[in-house]
Design an enzyme around this catalytic site. Sequence first.
Site: not given
Ligand code: SAH
Length: 263
Positions: A20, A44, A57, A90-91, A124-125
């Site tokens: 996150p 970015d 890199k 996230g993931d 993941t989030a």
């Molecule tokens: N691959 C990411 C998700 C990407 S989709 C994962 O696994 O977390 C993007 C969405 O993820 C955002 O709109 C939000 O809903 C959520 N998100 C990603 N990072 C976040 C964070 N630090 N806090 C809260 N929501 C987050």
Amino acid sequence: MRIDDMRISVGKIRLIGLGPGDRALLTPAALDAICCSDAVVGYDGYLDQVRDLTGGKQIVSMPLGMEMQRAAKAVKLASEGKAVAMISSGDIGVYGMAGPVFEHLAANGWDGKHPQVEVVPGVTAAQAAASVLGAPLMQDFCAISLSDLMTPWEAIRKRLDAAAYADFVIALYNPRSKRRRKQIAEARSIILKHRAANTPIGIVRNACRTDQESTLTTLGELEQHFDRIDMFTTLIIGNSTSYIHNGRMITPRGYMNSSRQTS
Ligand code: SAH
């Protein structure tokens, strides 16, 4: 020497989830995978998260919306023999770049070996938001994205309805953007058909980042909080047993009522 050994170098793509945001939640495996790459491909915002690891890199940054081009670029670099790190927050396998890369490879007759592909998972989030809230994911849960850019809204409505009906705890990703404002209101109405107005909801913005914010509310009162919800926010909607205690959201695991506890 076998033909395979004579191949100059087989490129490799590592698909890496950065977690996150908090560096402590970047896994050691993800850190290693970035450090041992020749090229780093990403959007970015994600590159900024790991800027200190990418010195020397090749950096390929592409804006949001160019996912298939980013995937194609990563595959091209790997076909030149490079070790490529494709990063996402996230993931990478949850609404991330793992899909577009595998899809691009599959559409181009990938043999499964050239390039090699490795997926490095991240937090993941939904997990990050759950950790901020307490213990809301203790029973069956699902993730639903409210983004209808690539999924028809009708399909999302159906998933919301089914998940609410089946009493899943629901993690809502991509809940509301500048252009997408009505979806969260409609999602609330659909879920309210099956769940009580006092169902707890956790709204977590920038989970596990320095500017983290979290709010606890209920399905009935969610409307009052729409302004706090944007694309940096994940919502966790409790199931019919979830409750709030001292500012923490809890979904009972079931042990308290289980006969096994006394047996
Ligand atoms: N691959 C990411 C998700 C990407 S989709 C994962 O696994 O977390 C993007 C969405 O993820 C955002 O709109 C939000 O809903 C959520 N998100 C990603 N990072 C976040 C964070 N630090 N806090 C809260 N929501 C987050």
